[in-house]
Design a protein around this motif. Structure first.
Motif, PDB file in Angstrom:
ATOM      1  N   ILE A 129     109.833  86.596 115.701  1.00  0.00           N
ATOM      2  CA  ILE A 129     111.009  86.883 114.879  1.00  0.00           C
ATOM      3  C   ILE A 129     110.585  87.076 113.416  1.00  0.00           C
ATOM      4  O   ILE A 129     111.015  88.039 112.761  1.00  0.00           O
ATOM      5  N   VAL A 130     109.729  86.193 112.930  1.00  0.00           N
ATOM      6  CA  VAL A 130     109.260  86.303 111.540  1.00  0.00           C
ATOM      7  C   VAL A 130     108.518  87.629 111.341  1.00  0.00           C
ATOM      8  O   VAL A 130     108.773  88.364 110.382  1.00  0.00           O
ATOM      9  N   LEU A 131     107.603  87.952 112.269  1.00  0.00           N
ATOM     10  CA  LEU A 131     106.862  89.217 112.156  1.00  0.00           C
ATOM     11  C   LEU A 131     107.802  90.423 112.227  1.00  0.00           C
ATOM     12  O   LEU A 131     107.630  91.400 111.497  1.00  0.00           O
ATOM     13  N   GLY A 132     108.788  90.352 113.108  1.00  0.00           N
ATOM     14  CA  GLY A 132     109.740  91.445 113.248  1.00  0.00           C
ATOM     15  C   GLY A 132     110.557  91.659 111.983  1.00  0.00           C
ATOM     16  O   GLY A 132     110.779  92.791 111.556  1.00  0.00           O
ATOM     17  N   LEU A 133     110.999  90.562 111.370  1.00  0.00           N
ATOM     18  CA  LEU A 133     111.756  90.673 110.125  1.00  0.00           C
ATOM     19  C   LEU A 133     110.877  91.229 109.008  1.00  0.00           C
ATOM     20  O   LEU A 133     111.306  92.096 108.238  1.00  0.00           O
ATOM     21  N   LEU A 134     109.647  90.747 108.938  1.00  0.00           N
ATOM     22  CA  LEU A 134     108.717  91.273 107.935  1.00  0.00           C
ATOM     23  C   LEU A 134     108.490  92.772 108.122  1.00  0.00           C
ATOM     24  O   LEU A 134     108.388  93.515 107.151  1.00  0.00           O
ATOM     25  N   SER A 135     108.423  93.188 109.388  1.00  0.00           N
ATOM     26  CA  SER A 135     108.169  94.611 109.654  1.00  0.00           C
ATOM     27  C   SER A 135     109.305  95.500 109.142  1.00  0.00           C
ATOM     28  O   SER A 135     109.087  96.668 108.849  1.00  0.00           O
ATOM     29  N   ARG A 136     110.496  94.957 109.022  1.00  0.00           N
ATOM     30  CA  ARG A 136     111.639  95.730 108.532  1.00  0.00           C
ATOM     31  C   ARG A 136     111.684  95.786 107.006  1.00  0.00           C
ATOM     32  O   ARG A 136     112.312  96.671 106.441  1.00  0.00           O
ATOM     33  N   PHE A 137     111.018  94.823 106.367  1.00  0.00           N
ATOM     34  CA  PHE A 137     111.065  94.769 104.910  1.00  0.00           C
ATOM     35  C   PHE A 137     109.810  95.325 104.246  1.00  0.00           C
ATOM     36  O   PHE A 137     109.822  95.593 103.057  1.00  0.00           O
TER      37      PHE A 137
END
Length: 129
Positions: free
Chosen positions: A17-25
């Protein structure tokens, strides 16, 4: 063992989840990476709830969930559009149907499936020694 499996999958789920959110930002990360991580997150979520399920069963359930969520993006009723207008709704339900997302989900789950099988094979070889 079951408790350890759930803890492991919870940690993997949280990290994804953390990596996925980072990938969007982080704008330099291609969008398909985030879509692959979304599918991997779904896989770990299914594994968390059903840690003893066969890997193939987990793959099928995960793909089905991802495909349903993506297909649901074709549905444009006012109530679901208003949910998608929120940040959380957009992250979970997405915005619009894309075939490339289906492909990214398939690749993401395929990758985690292969990694899990390699790890299981390695563990089995070590136990036979």
């Amino acid at each position: 063992m079951k408790r350890q499996s759930r803890l492991l999958y919870f940690l993997l789920l949280s990290g994804t989840i953390v990596l996925g959110l980072l990938s969007r930002f982080i704008k330099t990360i291609p969008l398909f990476i985030g879509d692959m991580l979304y599918a991997i997150m779904i896989y770990f979520l299914v594994r968390f709830h059903f840690p003893k399920a066969r890997t193939k069963t987990t793959v099928l359930i995960s793909l089905l969930v991802c495909y349903i969520i993506e297909t649901l993006q074709l549905y444009q009723a006012d109530w679901i559009v208003s949910i998608r207008a929120t940040t959380l709704g957009r992250l979970i339900l997405g915005q619009g149907f894309l075939w490339s997302d289906i492909l990214a989900y398939t690749f993401g789950i395929g990758i985690v499936f292969m990694i899990e099988n390699i790890l299981k094979s390695s563990r089995n070889r070590q136990q036979k020694r």
